[in-house]
Design a protein around this motif. Structure first.
Motif, short mmCIF file in Angstrom:
data_model
loop_
_atom_site.label_atom_id
_atom_site.label_comp_id
_atom_site.label_asym_id
_atom_site.label_seq_id
_atom_site.Cartn_x
_atom_site.Cartn_y
_atom_site.Cartn_z
N PHE A 34 -5.27 -4.69 2.73
CA PHE A 34 -5.34 -4.96 4.16
C PHE A 34 -6.71 -5.53 4.48
N GLY A 35 -6.75 -6.50 5.41
CA GLY A 35 -8.02 -7.10 5.79
C GLY A 35 -8.40 -8.24 4.85
N PHE A 36 -9.56 -8.83 5.14
CA PHE A 36 -10.01 -10.01 4.40
C PHE A 36 -11.50 -9.89 4.09
N GLY A 37 -11.91 -10.57 3.02
CA GLY A 37 -13.32 -10.66 2.70
C GLY A 37 -13.96 -9.30 2.52
N ALA A 38 -15.12 -9.12 3.15
CA ALA A 38 -15.85 -7.86 3.03
C ALA A 38 -15.10 -6.69 3.65
N ASP A 39 -14.15 -6.99 4.54
CA ASP A 39 -13.38 -5.94 5.20
C ASP A 39 -12.07 -5.60 4.48
N ARG A 40 -11.83 -6.24 3.34
CA ARG A 40 -10.59 -6.02 2.61
C ARG A 40 -10.57 -4.61 1.99
N THR A 41 -9.46 -3.91 2.20
CA THR A 41 -9.25 -2.58 1.61
C THR A 41 -8.00 -2.62 0.75
N VAL A 42 -8.12 -2.21 -0.49
CA VAL A 42 -6.99 -2.17 -1.40
C VAL A 42 -6.32 -0.81 -1.28
N ALA A 43 -5.12 -0.79 -0.73
CA ALA A 43 -4.39 0.48 -0.53
C ALA A 43 -3.59 0.87 -1.75
N VAL A 44 -3.00 -0.11 -2.44
CA VAL A 44 -2.25 0.11 -3.67
C VAL A 44 -2.79 -0.88 -4.70
N ASP A 45 -3.17 -0.37 -5.86
CA ASP A 45 -3.94 -1.17 -6.81
C ASP A 45 -3.26 -1.17 -8.18
N GLN A 46 -2.51 -2.26 -8.47
CA GLN A 46 -1.83 -2.42 -9.76
C GLN A 46 -1.02 -1.17 -10.12
N LEU A 47 -0.22 -0.73 -9.18
CA LEU A 47 0.52 0.51 -9.31
C LEU A 47 1.85 0.27 -10.02
N SER A 48 2.11 1.10 -11.03
CA SER A 48 3.37 1.01 -11.77
C SER A 48 3.95 2.40 -11.97
N PHE A 49 5.21 2.57 -11.63
CA PHE A 49 5.98 3.74 -12.02
C PHE A 49 7.45 3.43 -11.79
#
Length: 303
Positions: free
Chosen positions: A14-29
């Protein structure tokens, strides 16, 4: 093994550039067909974001490295009529129109879901002690939640995706709710994915669990197997990390003047004997080994 829900290297930010927050990161199951699957994590771990992608309320990030979500073999983003009818979903903040009675809601839903079960509506209405002619606005928080649960269960969907479904339910209603989940799970090929902060509920009913932290998968597997293989080990003295990590997969290592405490995910007596030999500790009687329940495992995982 057939899987009902699959996340393959999924990333959502969510967000862009310096304000970008990764909520789900290369998630596998992957959630096996016919299982009750618990999705756990602290606030902000990415559970609700992952669930919202399963029901097409969110999409993974664009780009070739953002992964893929599949539910019943389909991409939820395609929003096919077939998939919508086969998946029932209760969101954490699900609401109904204030004027709507349970009977009104059932009339509306009956048109949308070919497998709709009016008999189940009547039975659950009695079990949760609701009044079919009473409007949503007149119910307590727990009763409103029960009403949403009834509507989801009555769809007779192949997949139930439940995000904090027991929020607001009292102890008796939660007990009834969990029994209904088990009844659903006992029906052939039906799958439940269940996210909750009430770990005692999770431990009672799930076959498998996935624990997330900062959008990534930390631990995943059959609950009984995890409880069998995860151990807290206390050993005398300060022990070198390099040696312990050569033997065990460690979640936590704590050192103090009293000794070393390890939390490992692949415990066996043979590995413990090997570690004691490498550290010249003598036999395994030098070690204090303790099993963990789900709540303890969760705490050790997310620290």
């Amino acid at each position: 093994m057939t899987y009902t829900i699959e996340l393959n290297n999924v990333t959502r930010s969510f967000g862009f550039g310096a304000d970008r927050t990764v909520a789900v990161d290369q998630l596998s199951f992957a959630v096996p067909q016919g299982s009750v699957y618990g999705l756990l994590g602290a606030n902000g771990a990415g559970k609700t974001t992952a669930i919202r992608m399963m029901v097409s309320h969110l999409l993974p990030d664009s780009g070739p490295d953002s992964g893929e979500v599949r539910v019943l073999g389909e991409n939820p983003a395609d929003q096919s009529e077939n998939l919508r009818r086969r998946v029932a979903y209760i969101s954490e903040n699900m609401q109904l129109p204030q004027w709507m009675t349970l009977a009104d809601a059932a009339t509306f839903c009956r048109r949308q879901y070919p497998a709709w079960n009016d008999t189940l509506v009547g039975r659950l209405e009695q079990r949760f002690r609701l009044e079919g002619k009473k409007p949503y606005s007149d119910y307590s928080k727990g009763q409103r939640r029960a009403m949403c649960i009834i509507l989801a269960f009555a769809q007779n969907a192949e997949v139930l995706i439940l995000d904090e479904p027991a929020s607001g339910l009292d102890t008796l209603a939660r007990h009834d709710f969990l029994e209904e989940i088990l009844a659903v799970a006992c029906e052939e090929n039906r799958t439940v994915l269940f996210s909750s902060h009430i770990l005692g509920d999770i431990e009672r009913i799930v076959d498998r669990v996935a624990i997330l932290g900062r959008g990534r998968l930390i631990v995943e597997g059959e609950l009984d197997s995890l409880k069998e293989n995860v151990r807290r080990i206390r050993l005398p003295g300060r022990l070198p990390d390099a040696v312990t990590q050569d033997v065990f997969k460690t979640l936590q290592t704590r050192q103090s003047d009293k000794g070393t405490e390890l939390v490992v995910t692949d415990f066996s007596e043979a590995k413990l004997e090997q570690l004691c030999r490498l550290l010249n500790l003598g036999d395994v009687t030098q070690a204090d080994v303790e099993g963990l329940n789900l709540e303890e495992l969760f705490v050790e995982t997310v620290k």
